[in-house]
Design a protein around this motif. Sequence first.
Motif, PDB file in Angstrom:
ATOM      1  N   PHE A   1       0.821  -1.211   0.000  1.00 15.07           N
ATOM      2  CA  PHE A   1       0.000   0.000   0.000  1.00 15.07           C
ATOM      3  C   PHE A   1       0.851   1.255   0.000  1.00 15.07           C
ATOM      4  N   GLN A   2       2.037   1.165   0.562  1.00 15.61           N
ATOM      5  CA  GLN A   2       2.895   2.347   0.639  1.00 15.61           C
ATOM      6  C   GLN A   2       3.290   2.829  -0.759  1.00 15.61           C
ATOM      7  N   ARG A   3       3.581   1.899  -1.635  1.00 21.07           N
ATOM      8  CA  ARG A   3       3.952   2.265  -3.000  1.00 21.07           C
ATOM      9  C   ARG A   3       2.787   2.920  -3.735  1.00 21.07           C
ATOM     10  N   TYR A   4       1.595   2.407  -3.477  1.00 19.87           N
ATOM     11  CA  TYR A   4       0.431   2.872  -4.218  1.00 19.87           C
ATOM     12  C   TYR A   4       0.028   4.287  -3.845  1.00 19.87           C
ATOM     13  N   ARG A   5       0.258   4.695  -2.589  1.00 22.90           N
ATOM     14  CA  ARG A   5      -0.287   5.969  -2.117  1.00 22.90           C
ATOM     15  C   ARG A   5       0.486   7.181  -2.635  1.00 22.90           C
TER      16      ARG A   5
ATOM     17  N   GLU B   1      -7.729   7.611  -3.186  1.00 25.22           N
ATOM     18  CA  GLU B   1      -7.060   6.311  -3.141  1.00 25.22           C
ATOM     19  C   GLU B   1      -5.765   6.368  -2.330  1.00 25.22           C
ATOM     20  N   ARG B   2      -5.101   7.501  -2.394  1.00 23.02           N
ATOM     21  CA  ARG B   2      -3.849   7.658  -1.645  1.00 23.02           C
ATOM     22  C   ARG B   2      -4.133   7.604  -0.142  1.00 23.02           C
ATOM     23  N   ALA B   3      -5.147   8.306   0.296  1.00 22.08           N
ATOM     24  CA  ALA B   3      -5.497   8.286   1.719  1.00 22.08           C
ATOM     25  C   ALA B   3      -5.981   6.899   2.139  1.00 22.08           C
ATOM     26  N   TRP B   4      -6.765   6.253   1.272  1.00 17.60           N
ATOM     27  CA  TRP B   4      -7.257   4.911   1.597  1.00 17.60           C
ATOM     28  C   TRP B   4      -6.108   3.907   1.701  1.00 17.60           C
ATOM     29  N   SER B   5      -5.179   3.945   0.732  1.00 17.31           N
ATOM     30  CA  SER B   5      -4.080   2.984   0.737  1.00 17.31           C
ATOM     31  C   SER B   5      -3.162   3.201   1.942  1.00 17.31           C
ATOM     32  N   TYR B   6      -2.999   4.475   2.339  1.00 20.57           N
ATOM     33  CA  TYR B   6      -2.191   4.750   3.530  1.00 20.57           C
ATOM     34  C   TYR B   6      -2.880   4.172   4.767  1.00 20.57           C
ATOM     35  N   ALA B   7      -4.215   4.269   4.775  1.00 23.74           N
ATOM     36  CA  ALA B   7      -4.968   3.689   5.894  1.00 23.74           C
ATOM     37  C   ALA B   7      -4.791   2.170   5.951  1.00 23.74           C
ATOM     38  N   MET B   8      -4.783   1.521   4.789  1.00 23.74           N
ATOM     39  CA  MET B   8      -4.589   0.078   4.757  1.00 23.74           C
ATOM     40  C   MET B   8      -3.177  -0.302   5.192  1.00 23.74           C
ATOM     41  N   GLN B   9      -2.215   0.519   4.816  1.00 29.09           N
ATOM     42  CA  GLN B   9      -0.837   0.285   5.267  1.00 29.09           C
ATOM     43  C   GLN B   9      -0.762   0.381   6.796  1.00 29.09           C
ATOM     44  N   LEU B  10      -1.407   1.416   7.343  1.00 26.02           N
ATOM     45  CA  LEU B  10      -1.414   1.582   8.796  1.00 26.02           C
ATOM     46  C   LEU B  10      -2.162   0.444   9.487  1.00 26.02           C
ATOM     47  N   LYS B  11      -3.175  -0.107   8.812  1.00 18.74           N
ATOM     48  CA  LYS B  11      -3.913  -1.221   9.398  1.00 18.74           C
ATOM     49  C   LYS B  11      -3.011  -2.443   9.535  1.00 18.74           C
ATOM     50  N   GLN B  12      -2.138  -2.660   8.550  1.00 18.00           N
ATOM     51  CA  GLN B  12      -1.183  -3.763   8.654  1.00 18.00           C
ATOM     52  C   GLN B  12      -0.210  -3.531   9.801  1.00 18.00           C
TER      53      GLN B  12
ATOM     54  N   PHE C   1      -5.310   5.162  15.444  1.00 22.42           N
ATOM     55  CA  PHE C   1      -5.863   6.525  15.390  1.00 22.42           C
ATOM     56  C   PHE C   1      -5.489   7.197  14.065  1.00 22.42           C
ATOM     57  N   HIS C   2      -4.261   7.000  13.645  1.00 19.72           N
ATOM     58  CA  HIS C   2      -3.840   7.560  12.356  1.00 19.72           C
ATOM     59  C   HIS C   2      -4.595   6.892  11.215  1.00 19.72           C
ATOM     60  N   LEU C   3      -4.865   5.586  11.351  1.00 22.48           N
ATOM     61  CA  LEU C   3      -5.638   4.860  10.342  1.00 22.48           C
ATOM     62  C   LEU C   3      -7.009   5.489  10.148  1.00 22.48           C
ATOM     63  N   LEU C   4      -7.711   5.745  11.255  1.00 20.22           N
ATOM     64  CA  LEU C   4      -9.042   6.351  11.158  1.00 20.22           C
ATOM     65  C   LEU C   4      -8.975   7.736  10.548  1.00 20.22           C
ATOM     66  N   SER C   5      -7.912   8.472  10.863  1.00 25.17           N
ATOM     67  CA  SER C   5      -7.740   9.803  10.273  1.00 25.17           C
ATOM     68  C   SER C   5      -7.594   9.727   8.764  1.00 25.17           C
ATOM     69  N   ARG C   6      -6.816   8.756   8.304  1.00 29.18           N
ATOM     70  CA  ARG C   6      -6.624   8.603   6.853  1.00 29.18           C
ATOM     71  C   ARG C   6      -7.916   8.176   6.162  1.00 29.18           C
ATOM     72  N   LEU C   7      -8.705   7.298   6.813  1.00 29.82           N
ATOM     73  CA  LEU C   7      -9.980   6.899   6.211  1.00 29.82           C
ATOM     74  C   LEU C   7     -10.933   8.079   6.115  1.00 29.82           C
ATOM     75  N   ARG C   8     -10.964   8.925   7.151  1.00 29.45           N
ATOM     76  CA  ARG C   8     -11.799  10.135   7.076  1.00 29.45           C
ATOM     77  C   ARG C   8     -11.344  11.024   5.925  1.00 29.45           C
ATOM     78  N   LYS C   9     -10.034  11.123   5.747  1.00 30.73           N
ATOM     79  CA  LYS C   9      -9.504  11.927   4.644  1.00 30.73           C
ATOM     80  C   LYS C   9      -9.938  11.349   3.300  1.00 30.73           C
ATOM     81  N   ALA C  10      -9.904  10.012   3.187  1.00 29.53           N
ATOM     82  CA  ALA C  10     -10.329   9.371   1.947  1.00 29.53           C
ATOM     83  C   ALA C  10     -11.798   9.650   1.658  1.00 29.53           C
ATOM     84  N   VAL C  11     -12.649   9.575   2.701  1.00 31.85           N
ATOM     85  CA  VAL C  11     -14.073   9.870   2.517  1.00 31.85           C
ATOM     86  C   VAL C  11     -14.266  11.321   2.094  1.00 31.85           C
TER      87      VAL C  11
END
Length: 580
Positions: free
Chosen positions: A72-76, A86-97, A107-117
């Motif tokens: 996910f890091q490469r994709y974002r 997609e960049r914010a979503w992929s960063y969130a998935m990276q943080l989830k791992q 907490f950072h994961l949720l922030s990135r998902l909000r950014k993606a929305v």
Amino acid sequence: MAAEKQVPAGGGGSSSGGSGGGRGAGGEENKENERPSAGSKANKEFGDSLSLEILQIIKESQQQHGLRHGDFQRYRYLLLVLMDAERAWSYAMQLKQEANTEPRKRFHLLSRLRKAVKHAEELERLCESNRVDAKTKLEAQAYTAYLSGMLRFEHQEWKAAIEAFNKCKTIYEKLASAFTEEQAVLYNQRVEEISPNIRYCAYNIGDQSAINELMQMRLRSGGTEGLLAEKLEALITQTRAKQAATMSEVEWRGRTVPVKIDKVRIFLLGLADNESAIAQAESEETKERLFESMLSECRDAIQAVREELKPDQKQRDYILEGESGKVSNLQYLHSYLTYIKLSTAIKRNENMAKGLQKAVLQQQPEDDSKRSPRPQDLIRLYDIILQNLVELLQLPGLEEDRAFQKEIGLKTLVYKAYRCFFIAQSYVLVKKWSEALVLYDRVLKYADEVNSDAGAFKNSLKDLPDVQQLITQVRSEKCSLQAAAILDTNDSHQTETSFQVKDNKPLVERFETFCLDPSLVTKQANLVHFPPGFQPIPCKPLFFDLALNHVAFPPLEDKLEQKTKSGFTGYIKGIFGFRS
């Protein structure tokens, strides 16, 4: 064009500062939000409508830029119009791992998902323009609903999440029915991806029937991937653990044994579901994954039983006091689990053998990059199956079970017949007709033994390879073999007559001429003349002094006279001392 010029500025500001970089990009994003309404003159200069293949772009970009391998890091870091979300979503998935080992990153994961929305909502707002066609508007709405559902899912807001996922599903189903089959594939894939999420939300809302559908989805796919994977595994484990609390014993081959180990209870409860999923698997890859998963769970259960067997020294003999020849309940449970493991391994190898048989017998062309299957590959698989059957016969507690011993003996004959058949096939490939014919007869012998003894065991043998089909195939192969042997004999005879030895010269005298000489491989091979014939050879030379006849020696008379004169006189003088 105005929106396109702002993308590098917004993307560059975000990438330089991680999560904090979003603050600097906020002003630029607000400017972007205002420009479409301000650029009314530009709208007139372009065509009537604009179109954007949102889902197709996302899927192709994900596959080409890292998500094929979970990077996910490469994709974002992609700087495209749609990729802000997609960049914010992929960063969130990276943080989830990473959050599996570092919980604070959630907490950072949720922030990135909000950014993606937020980016997705902005994309949906921009698509409301009259310049955008209806299809793109619907895709933007579905994409926003998808990301919104994922955010609510992480917040465990099940009702809001299921509403968002259902909206997304409805839009994609409508789009799939309205366009070509190629385009519908992408939409249907997305529907399949979010279906487990919908069922999971329904279960948490209170729909208890959803758990069964979730388990079937997981088993059919060979394991769920993505946001739902860990939650679904934990839910299934929790559900089975609740059911395991009511499970106290298991019956196998007429004997009931108590089951007190939780890991064994959970495995036995899921056994039927695993077997059903393997039977319903559509692809061989999924079926192989399910076999491996089931074997792994079975090994864990066996290990748990072994650990219980170790502490009690008396149970090392596996014999109950007062009951000679009968193993303990715990050891019998161990035998049952081992039986499941070996039976599953046999089914997996048999499934692999079916695919190889089709390729070997039909001689399907293979890619140059792949090695074509050979009969030796099948022989190896049947060797493993026969070894597993031998281990089944050695299970403690079943030594006196004559029906079990007979059943395993019949299964052994079936697999021996198939193994013998493919050994014969391997001999046919190298034109060893006699050996192949003998092996075909051995196959028929095994098959006849199975047919004569299978009366009471037909139900247990129905899942095995068909013996009658093998008999029919062997008979046809024998006819083909006899014809091939006759043709090969004629060809070899013609070859021998054209290159046969026409004289009795030994091999050493005809190196330059090719001819077939069967005697060379016998004990009377004509290699050289032996014993070899006599041949004249030069003897050792004699040396003669021919120069002596032509040599003139110097005169020696003067020396001889002097010697004569002084001979006697000198002798007298010497006696009387008158020697000078």
